[in-house]
Design a protein around this motif. Structure first.
Motif, PDB file in Angstrom:
ATOM      1  N   PHE A 166      15.159  11.692 -56.075  1.00 54.53           N
ATOM      2  CA  PHE A 166      16.458  12.307 -56.339  1.00 54.53           C
ATOM      3  C   PHE A 166      17.497  11.746 -55.378  1.00 54.53           C
ATOM      4  O   PHE A 166      17.202  11.499 -54.206  1.00 54.53           O
ATOM      5  N   LEU A 167      18.708  11.585 -55.878  1.00 53.38           N
ATOM      6  CA  LEU A 167      19.848  11.307 -55.022  1.00 53.38           C
ATOM      7  C   LEU A 167      20.530  12.645 -54.750  1.00 53.38           C
ATOM      8  O   LEU A 167      20.896  13.364 -55.677  1.00 53.38           O
ATOM      9  N   VAL A 168      20.686  12.966 -53.472  1.00 53.58           N
ATOM     10  CA  VAL A 168      21.140  14.290 -53.043  1.00 53.58           C
ATOM     11  C   VAL A 168      22.299  14.134 -52.069  1.00 53.58           C
ATOM     12  O   VAL A 168      22.284  13.252 -51.201  1.00 53.58           O
ATOM     13  N   LEU A 169      23.288  15.010 -52.197  1.00 56.84           N
ATOM     14  CA  LEU A 169      24.394  15.052 -51.237  1.00 56.84           C
ATOM     15  C   LEU A 169      24.139  16.126 -50.190  1.00 56.84           C
ATOM     16  O   LEU A 169      23.714  17.241 -50.524  1.00 56.84           O
ATOM     17  N   ALA A 170      24.392  15.780 -48.937  1.00 58.15           N
ATOM     18  CA  ALA A 170      24.218  16.735 -47.831  1.00 58.15           C
ATOM     19  C   ALA A 170      25.157  16.355 -46.692  1.00 58.15           C
ATOM     20  O   ALA A 170      25.599  15.205 -46.576  1.00 58.15           O
ATOM     21  N   GLN A 171      25.428  17.337 -45.845  1.00 60.37           N
ATOM     22  CA  GLN A 171      26.347  17.137 -44.717  1.00 60.37           C
ATOM     23  C   GLN A 171      25.593  16.562 -43.520  1.00 60.37           C
ATOM     24  O   GLN A 171      24.789  17.234 -42.885  1.00 60.37           O
ATOM     25  N   ALA A 172      25.856  15.286 -43.225  1.00 60.38           N
ATOM     26  CA  ALA A 172      25.301  14.620 -42.037  1.00 60.38           C
ATOM     27  C   ALA A 172      26.289  14.786 -40.880  1.00 60.38           C
ATOM     28  O   ALA A 172      27.397  15.297 -41.068  1.00 60.38           O
ATOM     29  N   ASP A 185      28.334  12.810 -39.541  1.00 62.80           N
ATOM     30  CA  ASP A 185      29.624  12.180 -39.791  1.00 62.80           C
ATOM     31  C   ASP A 185      30.216  12.546 -41.146  1.00 62.80           C
ATOM     32  O   ASP A 185      31.151  11.891 -41.624  1.00 62.80           O
ATOM     33  N   GLY A 186      29.680  13.603 -41.789  1.00 64.42           N
ATOM     34  CA  GLY A 186      30.269  14.063 -43.041  1.00 64.42           C
ATOM     35  C   GLY A 186      29.319  13.969 -44.220  1.00 64.42           C
ATOM     36  O   GLY A 186      28.129  13.646 -44.084  1.00 64.42           O
ATOM     37  N   LEU A 187      29.867  14.283 -45.412  1.00 62.82           N
ATOM     38  CA  LEU A 187      29.062  14.322 -46.632  1.00 62.82           C
ATOM     39  C   LEU A 187      28.472  12.948 -46.923  1.00 62.82           C
ATOM     40  O   LEU A 187      29.199  11.952 -46.999  1.00 62.82           O
ATOM     41  N   SER A 188      27.152  12.922 -47.121  1.00 61.93           N
ATOM     42  CA  SER A 188      26.443  11.656 -47.280  1.00 61.93           C
ATOM     43  C   SER A 188      25.452  11.753 -48.424  1.00 61.93           C
ATOM     44  O   SER A 188      25.110  12.847 -48.884  1.00 61.93           O
ATOM     45  N   CYS A 189      24.996  10.596 -48.881  1.00 61.95           N
ATOM     46  CA  CYS A 189      24.042  10.529 -49.986  1.00 61.95           C
ATOM     47  C   CYS A 189      22.662  10.182 -49.449  1.00 61.95           C
ATOM     48  O   CYS A 189      22.516   9.343 -48.551  1.00 61.95           O
ATOM     49  N   PHE A 190      21.638  10.825 -50.013  1.00 64.03           N
ATOM     50  CA  PHE A 190      20.264  10.634 -49.551  1.00 64.03           C
ATOM     51  C   PHE A 190      19.306  10.467 -50.735  1.00 64.03           C
ATOM     52  O   PHE A 190      19.522  11.025 -51.812  1.00 64.03           O
ATOM     53  N   LEU A 191      18.250   9.706 -50.489  1.00 69.90           N
ATOM     54  CA  LEU A 191      17.151   9.575 -51.444  1.00 69.90           C
ATOM     55  C   LEU A 191      16.043  10.529 -51.032  1.00 69.90           C
ATOM     56  O   LEU A 191      15.553  10.474 -49.895  1.00 69.90           O
ATOM     57  N   VAL A 192      15.652  11.403 -51.958  1.00 72.65           N
ATOM     58  CA  VAL A 192      14.609  12.397 -51.692  1.00 72.65           C
ATOM     59  C   VAL A 192      13.456  12.179 -52.669  1.00 72.65           C
ATOM     60  O   VAL A 192      13.605  12.414 -53.874  1.00 72.65           O
ATOM     61  N   PRO A 193      12.299  11.705 -52.207  1.00 71.64           N
ATOM     62  CA  PRO A 193      11.135  11.598 -53.088  1.00 71.64           C
ATOM     63  C   PRO A 193      10.400  12.927 -53.175  1.00 71.64           C
ATOM     64  O   PRO A 193      10.357  13.681 -52.197  1.00 71.64           O
ATOM     65  N   ARG A 194       9.815  13.221 -54.332  1.00 77.10           N
ATOM     66  CA  ARG A 194       9.013  14.435 -54.459  1.00 77.10           C
ATOM     67  C   ARG A 194       7.692  14.314 -53.693  1.00 77.10           C
ATOM     68  O   ARG A 194       7.164  15.295 -53.185  1.00 77.10           O
ATOM     69  N   VAL A 195       7.146  13.090 -53.632  1.00 79.87           N
ATOM     70  CA  VAL A 195       5.898  12.838 -52.912  1.00 79.87           C
ATOM     71  C   VAL A 195       6.181  11.789 -51.842  1.00 79.87           C
ATOM     72  O   VAL A 195       6.783  10.749 -52.111  1.00 79.87           O
ATOM     73  N   LEU A 196       5.748  12.062 -50.618  1.00 80.92           N
ATOM     74  CA  LEU A 196       6.017  11.172 -49.494  1.00 80.92           C
ATOM     75  C   LEU A 196       5.037   9.995 -49.471  1.00 80.92           C
ATOM     76  O   LEU A 196       3.997  10.038 -50.142  1.00 80.92           O
ATOM     77  N   PRO A 197       5.351   8.939 -48.719  1.00 75.51           N
ATOM     78  CA  PRO A 197       4.485   7.747 -48.710  1.00 75.51           C
ATOM     79  C   PRO A 197       3.041   8.031 -48.325  1.00 75.51           C
ATOM     80  O   PRO A 197       2.132   7.290 -48.747  1.00 75.51           O
ATOM     81  N   ASP A 198       2.788   9.079 -47.531  1.00 81.18           N
ATOM     82  CA  ASP A 198       1.406   9.379 -47.145  1.00 81.18           C
ATOM     83  C   ASP A 198       0.669  10.223 -48.185  1.00 81.18           C
ATOM     84  O   ASP A 198      -0.478  10.610 -47.975  1.00 81.18           O
ATOM     85  N   GLY A 199       1.323  10.516 -49.319  1.00 84.14           N
ATOM     86  CA  GLY A 199       0.682  11.276 -50.381  1.00 84.14           C
ATOM     87  C   GLY A 199       0.922  12.772 -50.314  1.00 84.14           C
ATOM     88  O   GLY A 199       0.542  13.495 -51.238  1.00 84.14           O
ATOM     89  N   SER A 200       1.556  13.255 -49.270  1.00 78.38           N
ATOM     90  CA  SER A 200       1.826  14.696 -49.168  1.00 78.38           C
ATOM     91  C   SER A 200       3.075  15.058 -49.965  1.00 78.38           C
ATOM     92  O   SER A 200       3.943  14.219 -50.207  1.00 78.38           O
ATOM     93  N   ARG A 201       3.153  16.337 -50.362  1.00 76.37           N
ATOM     94  CA  ARG A 201       4.305  16.808 -51.112  1.00 76.37           C
ATOM     95  C   ARG A 201       5.492  17.022 -50.174  1.00 76.37           C
ATOM     96  O   ARG A 201       5.366  17.675 -49.134  1.00 76.37           O
TER      97      ARG A 201
END
Length: 570
Positions: free
Chosen positions: A249-255, A257-273
């Motif tokens: 997912f592409l998600v907006l959140a406040q970092a 330095d301000g509103l920023s875009c982030f990539l959020v995977p449902r499953v992480l590289p190590d296989g955990s949720r």
């Protein structure tokens, strides 16, 4: 009252003999003989639309015509139409926990949903055009969406977001290198697993929150940097996140330095949720085959996309794509419901004649046909601009920026009124769920709301005119290509030039409506048959038109319009 079973009883069991002739047809179900009803529409060819095929060739994707025609036959087939009906009847279900109490946040879909999704991805309606170097690849995808949209609109949401995610993701090249080939894949691989271990991925987006909606700068979801560069943790709650079964997912959140875009995977590289708690699924007016959710982030791992503080700028490329798809899907719904209405009118008789031969019904259908052709033609012109912009055409990039917002405002606004009129052509039959028309009617308003409601898009057009160098020039350059061809169009363009000088926020809808009608009129004058262009300009631009559909003037060539819009066999 005589029992329908009386003839089956021995004569001595009947207390009275039936009068002569009474019960003679009992048991033959004669009260249910079906007459004067239209046969099923399917199978039909969803690509049998001259405006669609002509636009496909004109915008540089003639090489895709065989594929679009094949997909049109599949979309209009009985099997695909049944997939759409079943996917909407059996709505997705949320499972927050497994049998052991572990949090899983899974959404279960009917098998028909997966059939629709698998076909859409395989046919290149998701991210694959970004991996196709042929000129016209994005036009071909849009044309495919116009015909496959005759099935179900809900599954168009994840395919649209997957398509739109790629240009936004390119703001972070190292992430794009990993994920883009999988988002551009033609393999549908459902199920939550490590993204890089799958054959293909789907992308969603989480932008809006309950306190702000389209005003994403008021978002309160917080992104906290970790010790690893580019990696953050999120904490917050999103209000509308559709297709929560997507992989990333592409998600907006406040970092910081301000509103920023982030990539959020449902499953992480190590296989955990990853923490992606789905609080509930929305109960929506329409779009019921698709799940829309409220996810909660709490220590959710995310990767920064683009610079901190430039989240809105990063997702603009995504918004341009999804807005085009809103126009496309509205045009597809128009065409689908027009075909349904025309089919019913061709086979239904009233007052001694087929509905299709009744003068006023012909006027209604011809008026709908004009609206449908204008929407389809504009959709493909926007797709052509997108394709050429991707390939480096600066002029087309500027035109695309303003014209897509104009089209998003107007075509999606016309959709609900259009589908209501098409539904009415079927009378009471159209109001019954089995006809499919109520589903289309419920779908239409979403396309005006998604990716910015009418006000948001109208104001965005004014913003583009004020901030984007050359935006107005690009629009008028397009309109001027039809100068001198129709006096009513020339007059409308002149009014538009004058109106832009004093355009104010409160009058934004008024000026954007005129932009849209002038743009559609210019395209029809240049490319459509004279009967279509003349009737459109007389009504939409010349003022010879009533409020409802079906008010074309007597001078309109209804026969020519209908012969083009509703070929035999539909």
């Amino acid at each position: 009252m005589v029992s329908t079973l009386a003839h089956e009883q021995p004569q001595h069991d009947a207390p009275h003999a039936a009068p002569a002739g009474v019960g003679a047809h009992a048991g033959r179900d004669v009260t249910h003989d079906v007459t004067n009803q239209a046969p099923p529409l399917a199978p039909y060819d969803a690509s049998a639309d001259p405006a669609l095929l002509e636009g496909l060739r004109r915008e540089g994707a003639g090489w895709a015509e065989d594929g679009v025609r094949r997909l049109g036959a599949l979309a209009g087939g009985a099997e695909a139409q049944e997939w759409a009906e079943l996917a909407n009847r059996h709505e997705p279900e949320l499972r927050t926990h497994d049998r052991y109490g572990n949090r899983v946040d899974e959404v279960d879909f009917h098998p028909s949903w997966h059939q629709l999704m698998g076909t859409a991805v395989a046919e290149g309606l998701a991210g694959s055009p970004w991996a196709d170097e042929r000129p016209g690849a994005h036009v071909a995808r849009t044309a495919g969406g116009l015909v496959w949209g005759h099935t179900d609109a809900g599954h168009g949401c994840p395919t649209s977001m997957t398509y739109a995610a790629i240009p936004a993701l390119r703001h972070q090249p190292e992430l794009a290198k990993v994920y883009e080939p999988l988002l551009a894949s033609r393999e549908y691989d459902p199920g939550l697993r490590v993204p890089t271990e799958k054959r293909g991925l789907l992308a969603g987006m989480g932008m809006t929150e309950k306190q702000g909606g389209s005003d994403v700068r008021t978002n309160t979801t917080v992104a906290t940097p970790t010790a690893e560069p580019g990696v953050y943790t999120l904490r917050g709650h999103k209000w509308f996140t559709s297709a929560p079964m997507c992989d990333v997912f592409l998600v907006l959140a406040q970092a910081p330095d301000g509103l920023s875009c982030f990539l959020v995977p449902r499953v992480l590289p190590d296989g955990s949720r990853n923490t992606f708690r789905i609080q509930r699924l929305k109960e929506k007016l329409g779009n019921r085959s698709n799940a829309s959710s409220e996810p909660e982030f709490d220590g959710t791992v995310a990767w920064l996309v683009g610079p901190e503080g430039q989240g809105v700028k990063t997702i603009i490329d995504m918004v341009n794509c999804t807005r085009l798809d809103c126009v496309m899907m509205s045009a597809a719904l128009m065409r689908k419901t027009l075909v349904e209405a025309g089919h019913h009118a061709r086979h239904r008789s009233a007052f001694g004649a087929r509905l299709l031969d009744q003068p006023l019904m012909r006027n209604v259908l011809a008026d709908l046909a004009l609206e449908s052709e204008a929407a389809t033609t504009l959709t493909l012109r926007l797709a052509g601009a997108a394709d050429r912009a991707v390939r480096g055409d600066a002029g087309e990039r500027t035109f695309r920026r303003i014209a897509t917002a104009v089209g998003k405002y107007w075509v999606t606004k016309r959709g609900p009124a259009f589908t209501a009129e098409a539904l009415e052509c079927l009378g009471g039959n159209g109001y019954v769920e089995e006809s499919g028309m109520p589903r289309h009617y419920r779908e239409a308003p979403l396309l005006s709301i998604w990716e910015g409601s009418g006000n948001v898009n109208a104001l965005d057009v004014l913003r583009a005119l004020g901030r984007e160098p050359g935006a107005a020039d690009a629009l008028f350059a397009e309109l001027d290509l039809a100068r001198g061809a129709d006096a009513r169009l020339d007059s409308a363009v002149s009014r538009l030039r004058s109106g832009l000088a004093g355009a104010s926020p409160s009058g934004a809808r008024r000026v954007v409506e005129l932009m849209a009608l002038a743009l559609q009129g210019s395209l029809l004058v240049r490319y459509a048959p004279p009967a279509v262009a003349d009737a459109f300009c007389a009504t939409r631009l010349g003022g010879d038109w009533g409020y409802a559909f079906g008010t074309l003037p007597d001078a309109a060539d209804l026969d020519a319009i209908l012969e083009r819009a509703l070929p035999d066999g539909q």
